[in-house]
Design a protein around this motif. Structure first.
Motif, PDB file in Angstrom:
ATOM      1  N   GLY A   1      35.872  34.135  28.236  1.00 21.66           N
ATOM      2  CA  GLY A   1      37.295  33.849  28.087  1.00 21.66           C
ATOM      3  C   GLY A   1      38.177  34.734  28.937  1.00 21.66           C
ATOM      4  N   ILE A   2      37.575  35.504  29.855  1.00 20.90           N
ATOM      5  CA  ILE A   2      38.335  36.438  30.692  1.00 20.90           C
ATOM      6  C   ILE A   2      38.739  35.761  32.000  1.00 20.90           C
ATOM      7  CG2 ILE A   2      38.227  38.596  31.991  1.00 20.90           C
ATOM      8  CD1 ILE A   2      36.230  39.589  29.832  1.00 20.90           C
ATOM      9  N   TYR A   3      40.044  35.704  32.225  1.00 17.11           N
ATOM     10  CA  TYR A   3      40.630  35.114  33.431  1.00 17.11           C
ATOM     11  C   TYR A   3      41.437  36.227  34.093  1.00 17.11           C
ATOM     12  CZ  TYR A   3      43.642  31.828  36.108  1.00 17.11           C
ATOM     13  OH  TYR A   3      44.332  31.149  37.083  1.00 17.11           O
ATOM     14  N   PRO A   4      40.887  36.897  35.111  1.00 12.32           N
ATOM     15  CA  PRO A   4      41.493  38.118  35.647  1.00 12.32           C
ATOM     16  C   PRO A   4      42.973  37.980  36.022  1.00 12.32           C
ATOM     17  CG  PRO A   4      39.296  37.870  36.529  1.00 12.32           C
ATOM     18  CD  PRO A   4      39.592  36.604  35.775  1.00 12.32           C
ATOM     19  N   ILE A   5      43.746  38.952  35.568  1.00 13.34           N
ATOM     20  CA  ILE A   5      45.179  39.041  35.870  1.00 13.34           C
ATOM     21  C   ILE A   5      45.357  40.086  36.962  1.00 13.34           C
ATOM     22  CG2 ILE A   5      47.452  39.644  34.961  1.00 13.34           C
ATOM     23  CD1 ILE A   5      46.351  38.840  32.171  1.00 13.34           C
TER      24      ILE A   5
ATOM     25  N   ASN B   1      46.858  35.764  26.525  1.00 11.50           N
ATOM     26  CA  ASN B   1      46.044  36.479  27.521  1.00 11.50           C
ATOM     27  C   ASN B   1      45.315  37.680  26.930  1.00 11.50           C
ATOM     28  OD1 ASN B   1      46.705  35.287  30.347  1.00 11.50           O
ATOM     29  ND2 ASN B   1      48.703  35.447  29.338  1.00 11.50           N
ATOM     30  N   ARG B   2      45.216  37.727  25.599  1.00 13.16           N
ATOM     31  CA  ARG B   2      44.737  38.957  24.968  1.00 13.16           C
ATOM     32  C   ARG B   2      43.324  39.349  25.399  1.00 13.16           C
ATOM     33  NH1 ARG B   2      46.935  42.172  21.445  1.00 13.16           N
ATOM     34  NH2 ARG B   2      48.618  40.725  20.950  1.00 13.16           N
ATOM     35  N   LYS B   3      42.413  38.386  25.504  1.00 10.13           N
ATOM     36  CA  LYS B   3      41.040  38.721  25.906  1.00 10.13           C
ATOM     37  C   LYS B   3      41.004  39.339  27.292  1.00 10.13           C
ATOM     38  CE  LYS B   3      38.222  35.510  23.169  1.00 10.13           C
ATOM     39  NZ  LYS B   3      37.252  34.384  23.237  1.00 10.13           N
ATOM     40  N   SER B   4      41.723  38.731  28.213  1.00  9.68           N
ATOM     41  CA  SER B   4      41.750  39.240  29.587  1.00  9.68           C
ATOM     42  C   SER B   4      42.422  40.605  29.649  1.00  9.68           C
ATOM     43  CB  SER B   4      42.490  38.254  30.496  1.00  9.68           C
ATOM     44  OG  SER B   4      41.864  36.990  30.485  1.00  9.68           O
ATOM     45  N   LEU B   5      43.506  40.773  28.919  1.00 10.44           N
ATOM     46  CA  LEU B   5      44.214  42.048  28.911  1.00 10.44           C
ATOM     47  C   LEU B   5      43.365  43.157  28.307  1.00 10.44           C
ATOM     48  CD1 LEU B   5      47.743  40.798  27.814  1.00 10.44           C
ATOM     49  CD2 LEU B   5      47.164  41.794  30.031  1.00 10.44           C
TER      50      LEU B   5
ATOM     51  N   ALA C   1      40.060  43.308  28.102  1.00 16.61           N
ATOM     52  CA  ALA C   1      38.968  43.619  29.016  1.00 16.61           C
ATOM     53  C   ALA C   1      39.467  44.513  30.147  1.00 16.61           C
ATOM     54  CB  ALA C   1      38.362  42.332  29.586  1.00 16.61           C
ATOM     55  N   PHE C   2      40.636  44.194  30.678  1.00 14.48           N
ATOM     56  CA  PHE C   2      41.169  44.981  31.786  1.00 14.48           C
ATOM     57  C   PHE C   2      41.512  46.394  31.351  1.00 14.48           C
ATOM     58  CE2 PHE C   2      44.552  46.108  34.890  1.00 14.48           C
ATOM     59  CZ  PHE C   2      43.779  46.000  36.038  1.00 14.48           C
ATOM     60  N   MET C   3      42.081  46.541  30.172  1.00 11.73           N
ATOM     61  CA  MET C   3      42.375  47.870  29.653  1.00 11.73           C
ATOM     62  C   MET C   3      41.085  48.671  29.512  1.00 11.73           C
ATOM     63  SD  MET C   3      44.898  49.855  28.619  1.00 11.73           S
ATOM     64  CE  MET C   3      46.267  48.830  28.052  1.00 11.73           C
ATOM     65  N   ASP C   4      40.058  48.054  28.951  1.00 11.19           N
ATOM     66  CA  ASP C   4      38.769  48.734  28.787  1.00 11.19           C
ATOM     67  C   ASP C   4      38.194  49.157  30.131  1.00 11.19           C
ATOM     68  OD1 ASP C   4      38.998  48.307  26.074  1.00 11.19           O
ATOM     69  OD2 ASP C   4      37.612  46.596  26.026  1.00 11.19           O
ATOM     70  N   PHE C   5      38.277  48.280  31.119  1.00  8.10           N
ATOM     71  CA  PHE C   5      37.757  48.611  32.450  1.00  8.10           C
ATOM     72  C   PHE C   5      38.481  49.825  33.039  1.00  8.10           C
ATOM     73  CE2 PHE C   5      36.584  43.881  33.390  1.00  8.10           C
ATOM     74  CZ  PHE C   5      35.481  43.991  32.571  1.00  8.10           C
ATOM     75  N   ASN C   6      39.793  49.896  32.848  1.00  8.06           N
ATOM     76  CA  ASN C   6      40.568  51.008  33.401  1.00  8.06           C
ATOM     77  C   ASN C   6      40.202  52.336  32.755  1.00  8.06           C
ATOM     78  OD1 ASN C   6      43.060  50.394  35.402  1.00  8.06           O
ATOM     79  ND2 ASN C   6      42.543  48.570  34.220  1.00  8.06           N
ATOM     80  N   VAL C   7      39.918  52.315  31.452  1.00  6.05           N
ATOM     81  CA  VAL C   7      39.482  53.541  30.773  1.00  6.05           C
ATOM     82  C   VAL C   7      38.073  53.914  31.222  1.00  6.05           C
ATOM     83  CG1 VAL C   7      38.973  54.605  28.547  1.00  6.05           C
ATOM     84  CG2 VAL C   7      40.999  53.155  28.800  1.00  6.05           C
ATOM     85  N   GLN C   8      37.160  52.944  31.226  1.00  4.38           N
ATOM     86  CA  GLN C   8      35.781  53.207  31.616  1.00  4.38           C
ATOM     87  C   GLN C   8      35.681  53.781  33.026  1.00  4.38           C
ATOM     88  OE1 GLN C   8      34.004  49.345  31.182  1.00  4.38           O
ATOM     89  NE2 GLN C   8      34.191  49.334  28.951  1.00  4.38           N
ATOM     90  N   GLN C   9      36.532  53.306  33.912  1.00  6.34           N
ATOM     91  CA  GLN C   9      36.456  53.701  35.318  1.00  6.34           C
ATOM     92  C   GLN C   9      37.281  54.936  35.651  1.00  6.34           C
ATOM     93  OE1 GLN C   9      37.229  50.202  37.774  1.00  6.34           O
ATOM     94  NE2 GLN C   9      36.124  48.917  36.316  1.00  6.34           N
ATOM     95  N   GLY C  10      37.976  55.489  34.666  1.00 10.69           N
ATOM     96  CA  GLY C  10      38.749  56.709  34.902  1.00 10.69           C
ATOM     97  C   GLY C  10      40.075  56.488  35.596  1.00 10.69           C
ATOM     98  N   ILE C  11      40.623  55.282  35.493  1.00 12.38           N
ATOM     99  CA  ILE C  11      41.956  55.035  36.045  1.00 12.38           C
ATOM    100  C   ILE C  11      43.018  55.635  35.129  1.00 12.38           C
ATOM    101  CG2 ILE C  11      43.581  53.292  36.864  1.00 12.38           C
ATOM    102  CD1 ILE C  11      40.962  53.307  38.438  1.00 12.38           C
TER     103      ILE C  11
END
Length: 307
Positions: free
Chosen positions: A205-209, A277-281, A283-293
């Protein structure tokens, strides 16, 4: 004539063009379009100097800017989004045969915090088991948010280096958005990327923003109603555009691409708002934390204006 004029930097997409040419207008706000090309130049100017009243903004730049207390706030008009499986290219002479082979390799990119890179690394982790910490990321530019400090496995390219030249020579094994490469040695890392991206969307259900819109906090404090008015204008522009896609017979290539997305995403290929857009948002938040952004997650409701 509205009393309030806002210097606005954004791309003339099919759904924002009505705001730029005045087809969609407001009795309260006059949007003064400031042409900026390429648009990432506006992101940099906005987070470093607040040069515009309203600006298009890459999502990871926005999160990074908030982590460094930049005085901007977004409203959830997501003006650009796309599948990101086709962003990564590799040198076939590197010995790489699959995404998992990126572990221990050097991968070039323009900056560590740029949004396509965040999405690409997140997809590599989610779908292919490649942790971003297990790759050396080689930067060929700097970050929009100058205060940002990247993780230890992010290194600068040598001075005057060119990403494409380094990819061809083998100094780096792969790259995210290297630009045009005229060599049969350089190929997409993920085969059948469009199909893989569609499968990823159907499974997650992730549609990249990619981009939202931001406003200077100073304006929001002085005129709290601005966010609602802007959001309403952007929604109206999108609604006009979607009707055009349904009725026009002379769609250009960009319009055709958006229209095709309706077959995958549904009737609205450009959904606005947090809830839809909650699923996509998330996921993106999680990616930013995981990657050290960013050091920790924000709540989306806290960093978007209520509309």
């Amino acid at each position: 004539m509205p009393d309030l004029s806002l210097q606005t930097a954004m791309v003339s997409y099919g759904h924002t063009k009505p705001l730029i040419d005045g087809t969609v207008h407001s009795d309260r706000i006059n949007l003064v379009h400031v042409p900026v090309s390429p648009i990432p130049t506006a992101f940099r100017r906005m987070v470093r100097g607040l040069e515009y009243d309203v600006s298009e903004m890459a999502m990871s730049t926005y999160l990074c800017a908030l982590a460094h207390h930049k005085q901007i706030t977004a409203f959830p008009a997501f003006v650009l989004r796309r599948f990101e499986h086709d962003e990564i290219y590799y040198n076939t002479k590197s010995g790489i045969e699959s995404p998992a082979d990126l572990i221990g390799r050097k991968v070039g990119l323009r900056s560590y915090t740029f949004t396509p890179g965040v999405w690409a690394r997140g997809i590599l982790h989610d779908a292919y088991g490649v942790n971003s910490r297990d790759v050396t990321w080689v930067l060929y530019g700097d970050e929009h948010v100058s205060e940002y400090k990247a993780p230890d496995n992010v290194i600068p390219a040598l001075p005057d280096s060119d990403m494409v030249a380094d990819l061809l020579s083998g100094k780096i094994d792969a790259a995210i958005r290297p630009g045009k490469v005229n060599s049969s040695d350089i190929k997409p890392l993920i085969p059948n990327a469009d199909e893989a991206a569609q499968d990823y969307f159907l499974q997650t259900g992730i549609y990249p923003i990619s981009h939202a819109m931001v406003v200077k906090n100073e304006l929001l404090k002085r005129h709290p109603w601005i966010a609602d008015e802007l959001y309403s204008m952007f929604k109206s522009g999108k609604e006009r555009y979607l009707k055009y896609l349904d009725t026009a017979n002379d769609l250009d290539s960009e319009d055709q691409a958006i229209s095709r997305m309706k077959q995958i995403i549904g009737p609205d290929p450009l959904p606005y708002g947090i809830e839809s857009n909650r699923k996509s948002l998330q996921a993106f938040m999680d990616f930013n934390v995981q990657q050290g952004i960013i050091p920790e997650s924000f709540k989306w409701e806290d960093i978007f204006t209520p509309v």
